[in-house]
Enzyme design. Structure first.
Site, PDB file in Angstrom:
ATOM      1  N   ASP A   1       0.902  -1.155   0.000  1.00  0.00           N
ATOM      2  CA  ASP A   1       0.000   0.000   0.000  1.00  0.00           C
ATOM      3  C   ASP A   1       0.935   1.197   0.000  1.00  0.00           C
ATOM      4  O   ASP A   1       1.534   1.519   1.023  1.00  0.00           O
ATOM      5  CB  ASP A   1      -0.886   0.010   1.255  1.00  0.00           C
ATOM      6  CG  ASP A   1      -1.880   1.171   1.230  1.00  0.00           C
ATOM      7  OD1 ASP A   1      -2.987   1.016   1.770  1.00  0.00           O
ATOM      8  OD2 ASP A   1      -1.565   2.236   0.661  1.00  0.00           O
ATOM      9  N   HIS A   2       1.074   1.851  -1.129  1.00  0.00           N
ATOM     10  CA  HIS A   2       2.152   2.834  -1.238  1.00  0.00           C
ATOM     11  C   HIS A   2       1.942   4.042  -0.323  1.00  0.00           C
ATOM     12  O   HIS A   2       2.889   4.762  -0.045  1.00  0.00           O
ATOM     13  CB  HIS A   2       2.382   3.258  -2.690  1.00  0.00           C
ATOM     14  CG  HIS A   2       1.312   4.133  -3.250  1.00  0.00           C
ATOM     15  ND1 HIS A   2       0.188   3.633  -3.877  1.00  0.00           N
ATOM     16  CD2 HIS A   2       1.175   5.476  -3.285  1.00  0.00           C
ATOM     17  CE1 HIS A   2      -0.572   4.624  -4.263  1.00  0.00           C
ATOM     18  NE2 HIS A   2      -0.010   5.768  -3.925  1.00  0.00           N
TER      19      HIS A   2
ATOM     20  N   HIS B   1      -6.006   2.514   1.260  1.00  0.00           N
ATOM     21  CA  HIS B   1      -5.252   3.695   1.706  1.00  0.00           C
ATOM     22  C   HIS B   1      -5.906   4.388   2.896  1.00  0.00           C
ATOM     23  O   HIS B   1      -5.236   4.690   3.892  1.00  0.00           O
ATOM     24  CB  HIS B   1      -5.120   4.720   0.573  1.00  0.00           C
ATOM     25  CG  HIS B   1      -4.469   4.189  -0.659  1.00  0.00           C
ATOM     26  ND1 HIS B   1      -3.444   3.267  -0.641  1.00  0.00           N
ATOM     27  CD2 HIS B   1      -4.700   4.459  -1.969  1.00  0.00           C
ATOM     28  CE1 HIS B   1      -3.085   2.986  -1.878  1.00  0.00           C
ATOM     29  NE2 HIS B   1      -3.826   3.702  -2.700  1.00  0.00           N
TER      30      HIS B   1
END
Lengths: 350, 515
Positions: free
Chosen positions: B199-200, B262
């Site tokens: 999950d950047h 996110h």
């Protein structure tokens, strides 16, 4: 030309009016400038023209590290005590905005410097609640008293610049210890080695090289004639990490006993014009591992049962880049302190 | 067969984080957008900063026919466009010499056997020590194929002293059932400890700073609970539309695309209890507890607690833009939401009755992600509205800006200089850009380094993903139930979303933050 542009050259101020002058400056320029400061960075020097040289150096450093800079150019031999001061700022554009971020600088010329004067000047002009990093340029003359030591969080110096590094380290350690200071010693000479150490360490991660680490037969280092202390620090690092013990010390050759190998390790230092450390070569029975400075890179080579060639970054070579690297790192530098014990032994008597 | 290698004593003390180990990185779907825009630029930047182990090599695994050289040239073009640092020719040449291309279909078993031989040879040539990092950058419909073949070809198994890890890009499934199926498939090949779900957002500097802000400062933790906090807002707004992602987005929507991963991750970081230590599992344990404590929003609550929206035509930055249903490859009658606002409750002692308002949307006036912690009003005993200008709602607000203009600000009341007692909010501001001059690494740089070093702190764990899906599934089911089917509200592109989203928060006597 705005007042600030005058200030970049240094605006002379009465010492007692420094803080007021700085406040007036930011009030005036606050719409287009942002004052930023994360640390107090004091730089002490007794060299002539130190203020000018260090102002240029700090212009580079503040590109990456916002700080209040306090430059102290001292002339201890002057017969009469006198203090003169200037304020200026180093401003840089950040990102795509039109706003400049500025680190303020206060420069002092101290005639007839003494520990009392140094302490007072610093205490009066530190930005409150921020750490104090003190960079002592040149030989260490023990001008720092106990109370000032207690405020210093990180002490910068460059053992490369010392004529008698072993003696200097002894004085420094003694001064720090007697003050009970817990400051971190930040040797820029050690910082010079970071990319070289990384390259060597990573090369020994190669499976074949990893098997040879306890069977190093010799270590050859070429270094610039003025950077003998740097080469010795590198040798000390290797020796400390690999558990070598000094067995014999000759002019520029050392023999170390390695607990894990039968034969001692021969270390040879050769002075040659060029980068501060031009070439490092570990010899094994069946091959070698070499790191060589090449332009802005380190060329690494593994030759033996396996062959590997790599280019790795060499880091900056200027004093400003060393300071920036050091400021970017935290920690207590325990590895340095361990290597230093061996370095002191190698430095002494040379 | 690799014997267990001795510990390298020269690495000790070199860095304050775990060092990445030499390995082969195999990217499945290497001709795709992610590889070109994010992964290779990230790896190059790591190489330029000296953070990549020299023994690293990169193998692109994809269907198209090309040579190593062609692949390297294509990646060089992409790196020159997307790297945060200027490309140095010599360094690129050196970096590119470790890039290879492996052509195969994802379902072609023989292709994996050939890959294994190639990787074994790279172990000998480049010293990658038998370590393998498999990056699944292909479409999710290919994951099962790829994972099964990794297992059957022996690539997922490694000898003692070596490791094999898999990085999985989101989406991790489209609902709980598919997420569980995907996780089970992954687990047939890789243990959880070797599975890294990206999950950047977690790789962003400011997201990592949330824990530091909360737990490295004694100031906040005493106030971080229902006694002092009135509500929390989390906003992720984008000016962009769906660009060329209609194929994926039509089946996903804002809730699945952004909230499930996110925004719930950000919520977990804000709401979690202090972990017992900084190990990956201790931190993730606390995040899972938050997800389990979320009050479920079922079909009877969905209308009260969730607003779905879809952008119509409008203008962005003064330029006209089409509505979602007019975008390329979007069905004219599409009911996919491009905006969602939710009111969440966390049922635990710390957060009882403190609403968390989350909103995410496309084609909004500004782009940005931020978290606003709104504190309760001070008692109106000393300063009141009539005499001094203090308005209801002028709360202290701690704002954590995730992107852009990363930083933290605190809004508080101050007296306006003058003879009368007038009070006005002022802002104390900390900005990353003006405090830390050096640019932070990109999120993918940090994440790739951590995966190579075996640190899973910034990656989602299996139970985190499944709990998040369980929560989202309830909402999706509620939306699609008969009584709620008409619940899609339209908003003009360039506005702040549907009026119904404003009502969601205003009916509680609150208002959305003005970004």
């Amino acid at each position: 030309m705005t007042e600030l542009q005058d200030l970049v050259r240094g605006m002379p101020v009465e010492v007692a009016q420094i803080n007021r002058s700085l406040k007036a400056l930011w009030e005036q320029e606050g719409n287009v400038l942002t004052r930023a400061s994360l640390i107090n960075f004091a730089v002490y020097s007794e060299a002539p023209d130190a203020l000018s040289a260090n102002t240029q150096l700090m212009e580079q450093v503040t590109r990456e590290h916002a700080c209040r800079i306090i430059l102290l150019a001292a002339n201890p031999a002057a017969s009469k005590q006198r203090v003169r001061a200037w304020i200026s700022a180093h401003c840089h554009l950040i990102g795509a905005t039109a706003r400049q971020v500025c680190s303020e600088q206060i420069a002092f010329l101290l005639d007839g410097s003494s520990p009392d004067l140094l302490r007072n000047i610093l205490f009066t002009h530190l930005d409150s609640d921020l750490p104090l990093y003190l960079w002592w340029q040149g030989e260490f003359s023990n001008q720092i008293d106990q109370q000032l030591w207690s405020w210093v969080d990180r002490f910068f110096f460059d053992s490369h610049s010392w004529r008698e590094p072993a003696q200097q380290i002894k004085i420094l350690r003694g001064s720090v210890a007697s003050a009970g200071s817990r400051c971190v010693l930040c040797d820029l000479n050690w910082r010079r080695l970071i990319y070289l150490r990384l390259a060597v360490a990573q090369l020994f991660d190669h499976p074949w090289a990893a098997q040879q680490i306890d069977a190093i037969r010799d270590l050859d280092i070429t270094y610039h004639p003025e950077y003998w202390t740097t080469a010795v620090l590198f040798v000390s690092w290797v020796a400390r990490q690999l558990g070598w013990e000094l067995d014999e010390k000759r002019d520029f050759e050392y023999r170390f006993k390695s607990g894990k190998a039968d034969a001692p390790v021969a270390v040879r230092l050769t002075a040659l014009p060029g980068p501060w450390i031009g070439d490092v070569k570990f010899g094994f029975d069946q091959g070698n591992l070499e790191v060589k400075w090449s332009g802005n890179f380190l060329e690494t080579k593994l030759q033996g049962e396996s062959q590997l060639k790599q280019m790795l970054p060499a880091g900056g070579t200027t004093l400003a880049s060393l300071v920036q690297e050091e400021l970017a790192r935290g920690g207590e530098h325990l590895t340095y302190l361990g290597a230093l014990k061996i370095a002191e032994e190698l430095w002494s008597g040379e | 067969m690799t014997d267990k290698l001795p510990v390298n004593p020269l690495l000790q003390g070199l860095a304050s984080r775990a060092m990445p180990e030499p390995c082969s990185v195999v990217i499945f779907g290497a001709t795709g957008d992610l590889t070109h825009r994010k992964l290779v630029p990230a790896l190059y930047n790591l190489a330029a900063d000296g953070d990549l182990p020299p023994g690293l090599c990169l193998v692109g695994f994809a269907r198209r026919d090309k040579t190593d050289e062609v692949f390297r040239t294509e990646l060089e073009e992409a790196a020159r466009k997307f790297s945060r640092q200027t490309i140095n020719d010599d360094l690129w040449k050196n970096f590119a010499s470790a890039i290879y291309y492996h052509r195969s279909e994802f379902g072609e078993v023989e292709g994996y056997h050939r890959l294994r031989e190639r990787l074994n040879q790279l172990d000998k040539d480049r010293g990658t020590r038998g370590n393998r990092l498999f990056y699944l950058s292909a479409g999710p419909d290919q994951f099962e194929n790829i994972l099964t073949n990794l297992k059957s070809s022996g690539l997922a198994d490694t000898p003692a002293g070596s490791w094999a890890r898999v990085i999985v890009e989101k989406p991790f499934g489209t609902d709980l059932t598919t997420a569980r199926h995907l996780n089970n498939t992954v687990h047939k090949c890789f243990e959880e400890a070797c599975t890294f779900r990206i999950d950047h957002f977690l790789g962003k500097e400011t997201a990592q700073n949330i824990m530091v802000l909360r737990f490295a400062n004694s100031l906040f933790e005493h106030l971080w609970n229902e006694r002092y906090i009135d509500h929390v807002q989390i906003t992720a707004s984008e000016q962009l539309g769906i660009e060329n992602r209609a194929g994926y987005y039509e089946g996903a929507g804002a809730l699945r695309d952004m909230v499930q991963n996110h925004l719930l991750q950000l919520l977990c970081l804000i709401a979690m209890e202090p972990p017992t230590d900084l190990s990956a599992d201790s931190i993730r344990d606390e995040k899972v507890k938050v997800l389990r404590s979320l009050r479920r929003i079922g079909r009877h609550d969905v209308v009260r607690s969730v607003v779905r929206g879809q952008y119509g035509d409008g203008s962005i930055n003064g330029k006209p833009v089409v509505g979602y249903r007019e975008e390329k490859n979007v069905k004219p009658e599409s009911v996919t939401e491009t905006y969602v606002a939710l009111r969440l409750i966390i049922d635990n002692w710390r957060w009882a009755d403190v609403p968390f308002y989350i909103r995410v949307g496309k084609r909004l006036p500004k782009g940005g992600t931020e978290i606003g912690i709104h504190f309760k009003n001070a008692p109106g005993v000393l300063f009141n509205r009539d005499q001094t200008g203090v308005r209801d709602g002028s709360q202290n607000v701690l704002v954590i800006r995730i992107q852009p203009d990363e930083g933290v600000s605190l809004r508080m009341q101050s007296k306006v200089p003058g003879a009368s007692l007038r009070i006005q909010p002022v802002k104390m501001d900390f900005r990353y850009g003006t405090s830390f001059g050096k640019a932070s690494p990109e999120a993918y740089e940090r994440l790739l380094l951590d995966a190579m070093a075996g640190d899973a702190t910034l990656f989602a764990r299996r139970d985190e993903v499944e709990e998040a899906w369980r929560f989202i599934d309830d909402i999706e089911e509620g939306w699609h139930s008969e009584e709620n089917e008409s619940g899609l509200f339209f908003y003009p592109a360039g506005s702040w979303g549907p009026a119904e989203a404003d009502q969601l928060i205003e009916k509680d006597g609150r208002a959305w933050r003005r970004l």
